[in-house]
Design a protein around this motif. Structure first.
Motif, PDB file in Angstrom:
ATOM      1  N   LEU A 359       3.750   5.254 -13.278  1.00  0.00           N
ATOM      2  CA  LEU A 359       4.830   5.114 -12.300  1.00  0.00           C
ATOM      3  C   LEU A 359       5.461   3.747 -12.456  1.00  0.00           C
ATOM      4  O   LEU A 359       4.765   2.775 -12.751  1.00  0.00           O
ATOM      5  CB  LEU A 359       4.301   5.249 -10.867  1.00  0.00           C
ATOM      6  CG  LEU A 359       3.778   6.612 -10.392  1.00  0.00           C
ATOM      7  CD1 LEU A 359       3.206   6.490  -8.987  1.00  0.00           C
ATOM      8  CD2 LEU A 359       4.899   7.649 -10.407  1.00  0.00           C
ATOM      9  N   ASP A 360       6.772   3.669 -12.232  1.00  0.00           N
ATOM     10  CA  ASP A 360       7.394   2.353 -12.233  1.00  0.00           C
ATOM     11  C   ASP A 360       7.127   1.666 -10.893  1.00  0.00           C
ATOM     12  O   ASP A 360       6.610   2.272  -9.958  1.00  0.00           O
ATOM     13  CB  ASP A 360       8.894   2.439 -12.537  1.00  0.00           C
ATOM     14  CG  ASP A 360       9.673   3.240 -11.498  1.00  0.00           C
ATOM     15  OD1 ASP A 360       9.203   3.392 -10.352  1.00  0.00           O
ATOM     16  OD2 ASP A 360      10.776   3.717 -11.840  1.00  0.00           O
ATOM     17  N   ARG A 361       7.488   0.393 -10.796  1.00  0.00           N
ATOM     18  CA  ARG A 361       7.153  -0.367  -9.596  1.00  0.00           C
ATOM     19  C   ARG A 361       7.933   0.104  -8.370  1.00  0.00           C
ATOM     20  O   ARG A 361       7.445   0.016  -7.245  1.00  0.00           O
ATOM     21  CB  ARG A 361       7.380  -1.860  -9.852  1.00  0.00           C
ATOM     22  CG  ARG A 361       6.352  -2.434 -10.819  1.00  0.00           C
ATOM     23  CD  ARG A 361       6.508  -3.932 -10.963  1.00  0.00           C
ATOM     24  NE  ARG A 361       5.621  -4.451 -12.004  1.00  0.00           N
ATOM     25  CZ  ARG A 361       5.602  -5.709 -12.413  1.00  0.00           C
ATOM     26  NH1 ARG A 361       6.430  -6.601 -11.873  1.00  0.00           N
ATOM     27  NH2 ARG A 361       4.770  -6.099 -13.356  1.00  0.00           N
ATOM     28  N   ARG A 362       9.140   0.579  -8.570  1.00  0.00           N
ATOM     29  CA  ARG A 362       9.885   1.135  -7.444  1.00  0.00           C
ATOM     30  C   ARG A 362       9.120   2.295  -6.815  1.00  0.00           C
ATOM     31  O   ARG A 362       8.985   2.376  -5.597  1.00  0.00           O
ATOM     32  CB  ARG A 362      11.264   1.606  -7.906  1.00  0.00           C
ATOM     33  CG  ARG A 362      12.271   0.496  -8.181  1.00  0.00           C
ATOM     34  CD  ARG A 362      13.504   1.041  -8.889  1.00  0.00           C
ATOM     35  NE  ARG A 362      14.022   2.233  -8.273  1.00  0.00           N
ATOM     36  CZ  ARG A 362      14.910   2.234  -7.278  1.00  0.00           C
ATOM     37  NH1 ARG A 362      15.367   1.089  -6.802  1.00  0.00           N
ATOM     38  NH2 ARG A 362      15.343   3.365  -6.764  1.00  0.00           N
ATOM     39  N   SER A 363       8.634   3.190  -7.661  1.00  0.00           N
ATOM     40  CA  SER A 363       7.903   4.349  -7.158  1.00  0.00           C
ATOM     41  C   SER A 363       6.611   3.925  -6.465  1.00  0.00           C
ATOM     42  O   SER A 363       6.242   4.464  -5.406  1.00  0.00           O
ATOM     43  CB  SER A 363       7.590   5.320  -8.294  1.00  0.00           C
ATOM     44  OG  SER A 363       8.778   5.761  -8.930  1.00  0.00           O
ATOM     45  N   ARG A 364       5.920   2.962  -7.035  1.00  0.00           N
ATOM     46  CA  ARG A 364       4.677   2.491  -6.417  1.00  0.00           C
ATOM     47  C   ARG A 364       4.960   1.839  -5.061  1.00  0.00           C
ATOM     48  O   ARG A 364       4.152   1.966  -4.126  1.00  0.00           O
ATOM     49  CB  ARG A 364       3.953   1.536  -7.363  1.00  0.00           C
ATOM     50  CG  ARG A 364       3.417   2.223  -8.603  1.00  0.00           C
ATOM     51  CD  ARG A 364       2.494   1.354  -9.428  1.00  0.00           C
ATOM     52  NE  ARG A 364       2.143   2.043 -10.670  1.00  0.00           N
ATOM     53  CZ  ARG A 364       1.212   2.985 -10.782  1.00  0.00           C
ATOM     54  NH1 ARG A 364       0.507   3.336  -9.707  1.00  0.00           N
ATOM     55  NH2 ARG A 364       0.960   3.568 -11.940  1.00  0.00           N
ATOM     56  N   SER A 365       6.096   1.148  -4.943  1.00  0.00           N
ATOM     57  CA  SER A 365       6.443   0.570  -3.652  1.00  0.00           C
ATOM     58  C   SER A 365       6.702   1.662  -2.615  1.00  0.00           C
ATOM     59  O   SER A 365       6.300   1.530  -1.453  1.00  0.00           O
ATOM     60  CB  SER A 365       7.679  -0.325  -3.788  1.00  0.00           C
ATOM     61  OG  SER A 365       7.334  -1.599  -4.272  1.00  0.00           O
ATOM     62  N   CYS A 366       7.374   2.743  -3.011  1.00  0.00           N
ATOM     63  CA  CYS A 366       7.604   3.855  -2.071  1.00  0.00           C
ATOM     64  C   CYS A 366       6.285   4.426  -1.554  1.00  0.00           C
ATOM     65  O   CYS A 366       6.112   4.657  -0.352  1.00  0.00           O
ATOM     66  CB  CYS A 366       8.414   4.959  -2.753  1.00  0.00           C
ATOM     67  SG  CYS A 366      10.125   4.524  -3.115  1.00  0.00           S
ATOM     68  N   VAL A 367       5.356   4.662  -2.479  1.00  0.00           N
ATOM     69  CA  VAL A 367       4.048   5.204  -2.096  1.00  0.00           C
ATOM     70  C   VAL A 367       3.312   4.224  -1.180  1.00  0.00           C
ATOM     71  O   VAL A 367       2.726   4.611  -0.162  1.00  0.00           O
ATOM     72  CB  VAL A 367       3.212   5.503  -3.357  1.00  0.00           C
ATOM     73  CG1 VAL A 367       1.797   5.923  -2.969  1.00  0.00           C
ATOM     74  CG2 VAL A 367       3.877   6.574  -4.201  1.00  0.00           C
ATOM     75  N   LEU A 393      14.087  -1.778  -4.834  1.00  0.00           N
ATOM     76  CA  LEU A 393      14.538  -0.885  -3.778  1.00  0.00           C
ATOM     77  C   LEU A 393      15.594  -1.581  -2.934  1.00  0.00           C
ATOM     78  O   LEU A 393      15.466  -2.772  -2.617  1.00  0.00           O
ATOM     79  CB  LEU A 393      13.372  -0.462  -2.881  1.00  0.00           C
ATOM     80  CG  LEU A 393      12.331   0.484  -3.491  1.00  0.00           C
ATOM     81  CD1 LEU A 393      11.210   0.740  -2.491  1.00  0.00           C
ATOM     82  CD2 LEU A 393      12.961   1.800  -3.909  1.00  0.00           C
ATOM     83  N   GLU A 397      17.369   2.432   0.620  1.00  0.00           N
ATOM     84  CA  GLU A 397      16.271   3.233   0.072  1.00  0.00           C
ATOM     85  C   GLU A 397      14.988   3.037   0.872  1.00  0.00           C
ATOM     86  O   GLU A 397      14.226   3.996   1.088  1.00  0.00           O
ATOM     87  CB  GLU A 397      16.053   2.871  -1.399  1.00  0.00           C
ATOM     88  CG  GLU A 397      17.190   3.364  -2.298  1.00  0.00           C
ATOM     89  CD  GLU A 397      17.103   2.826  -3.711  1.00  0.00           C
ATOM     90  OE1 GLU A 397      17.517   3.552  -4.640  1.00  0.00           O
ATOM     91  OE2 GLU A 397      16.627   1.686  -3.897  1.00  0.00           O
ATOM     92  N   VAL A 401      12.703   5.888   2.856  1.00  0.00           N
ATOM     93  CA  VAL A 401      11.244   6.020   2.784  1.00  0.00           C
ATOM     94  C   VAL A 401      10.643   6.077   4.187  1.00  0.00           C
ATOM     95  O   VAL A 401       9.767   6.912   4.487  1.00  0.00           O
ATOM     96  CB  VAL A 401      10.640   4.847   1.986  1.00  0.00           C
ATOM     97  CG1 VAL A 401       9.113   4.852   2.095  1.00  0.00           C
ATOM     98  CG2 VAL A 401      11.056   4.930   0.518  1.00  0.00           C
TER      99      VAL A 401
END
Length: 433
Positions: A359-367, A393, A397, A401
């Motif tokens: 996962l990229d860091r954007r996706s990890r931040s969302c999680v 983000l 965005e 979330v």
């Protein structure tokens, strides 16, 4: 002028074709026009090459996220032009490119001038926050405040046309390229390497520079073996614009008297001598010299058995995501009792999980934001909201979330999360005066 592939830079030449090449590198947010007042005099003796940073001055918007990448693009441009050796003067980010050239490609640089430069520009947190501000609000807030950073108050008041030119220059820069350049400056730190700069160097700074001022200039002079300091009175950060005559005189004097001759690495002899006053561009040796790797291949070092320790990689990722100030504070407060926990956190949460390629860091931040909302961990939600902004983000965005979390984690949890996130976003996206 030039057509510009993605691996090169937009450039222009001034001066006689047969003259030695002198390169002028711009500051972040400026174009090659910042050197307009120096070129007429310099072009009498040198073939002056100016370049634009990606997305600046109408250059194609191919972001470069590191000083090394910018340097590689400049060298690719020079290689395509057949320019092997040159003098180099750079301002701020352009100065960082100059240091990179002198450290990694010393055979290409005959003489160096670093203007409003530093071995480390502020802190990584400052530049990453600037990227957050641009990503959220565009470049207008940065553009409106640029005269305060670049010029003394007296100059800005007396020269409204130049002040407006500076604002418009920033405003018309590509935001993505500006953010990438901020990331490049955030990661730039050559303090331990200054002693390896072997090029005759002039460090030039405005006496009133509040961005990279005389203190940073003295750090460069103290670290570079063959360096001299010139402080220009009554000038701030963009000293070539504010005090053009003084800067021009200093450049002419330095490049006329401190142009290092090319040394043949095979014989240790001078390949082409420099003239006593006017420098002569050193040509490549008549017969190609084999690369060092072909002469004496490096001996392969045995690799340690087992998996590499992820701690160092984890600390790097943790600092990039959460910021140096936060990480330094957490480690300083750890003490004997929680030091082992901080080590575990750095090694496994950041070195293992956050560093995985899936996962990229954007996706990890969302999680991460969603998990913190459901757990009610509001203190950690605050600094992970800051991290999410640094990871790319936007506030909109982050809002999406939290709205998604409200549906699946509950309205009360999301209500508290919105209050925390709103305050953090306000702090992080407001440009400090």
């Amino acid at each position: 002028m030039s057509e510009t592939p993605s691996n090169t830079l937009q450039y222009r030449f001034d001066g006689p074709e047969e003259a030695p090449v002198l390169i002028l590198g711009p500051s972040l947010g400026t174009t090659w026009h910042m050197w307009d007042r120096q070129v007429p005099e310099l072009a009498k003796q040198w073939r002056v090459l100016r370049f634009d940073l990606p997305g600046h001055g109408g250059a194609p918007a191919h972001p470069a996220g590191s000083v090394a990448e910018l340097t590689a693009r400049l060298l690719a441009t020079l290689d395509a032009l057949g320019v092997q050796r040159f003098g180099y003067a750079g301002c701020a980010l352009g100065g960082a490119v100059g240091v990179e050239l002198a450290l990694r490609h010393p055979e290409r640089v005959a003489s160096l001038v670093l203007i409003a430069a530093s071995p480390r520009f502020g802190t990584a947190d400052e530049f990453r926050q600037r990227g957050v501000i641009v990503r959220t609000n565009g470049l207008d807030p940065i553009a409106r405040t640029s005269p305060d950073r670049w010029f003394t108050h007296g100059f800005a008041a007396a020269q409204p046309a130049i002040t407006e030119w500076a604002v418009q220059m920033v405003r018309t820069t590509d935001p993505g390229c500006y953010i990438a350049a901020c990331e490049a400056l955030a990661a730039f730190d050559v303090r331990p390497e200054l002693g390896r700069v072997g090029v005759p160097t002039l460090v030039l700074v405005g006496s009133e520079d509040q961005v990279t001022g005389p203190a940073e200039a003295r750090t460069l002079v103290a670290g570079i073996p063959d360096a001299r300091l010139a402080v220009v009175p009554g000038a701030s950060h963009l000293v070539p614009v504010e005090q053009p005559a003084a800067v021009t005189d200093l450049l002419v004097t330095h490049f006329s008297t401190a142009w290092q001759p090319l040394i043949d690495p095979g014989t240790g002899q001078i390949a082409i001598l420099a003239a006593p006053v006017k420098p002569v561009l050193a040509a490549p040796p008549p017969q190609p010299t084999a690369p060092i790797a072909e002469i004496a291949p490096p001996v392969a070092q045995p690799q340690p058995a087992g998996r590499p320790d992820p701690y160092d990689a984890g600390l790097k990722v943790r600092r990039e995501v959460l910021g140096d100030a936060h990480v330094d504070r957490e480690l300083a407060q750890a003490g004997d009792f929680s030091g082992d926990f901080q080590e575990l956190l750095t090694r496994y949460a950041w070195g293992e999980v956050w560093n995985r390629p899936g996962l990229d860091r954007r996706s990890r931040s969302c999680v991460t934001l969603t998990a913190l909302v459901v757990g009610g961990h509001l203190e950690e939600l605050a600094f992970h909201t800051r991290a999410a902004l640094r990871n790319g983000l936007t506030p909109d965005e982050i809002k999406e979330v939290l709205l998604q979390a409200a549906v699946y984690c509950g309205i009360p949890a999301a209500n508290s999360a919105f209050r925390v996130a709103q305050q953090v976003i306000l702090e992080e996206t407001t440009l400090a005066e």
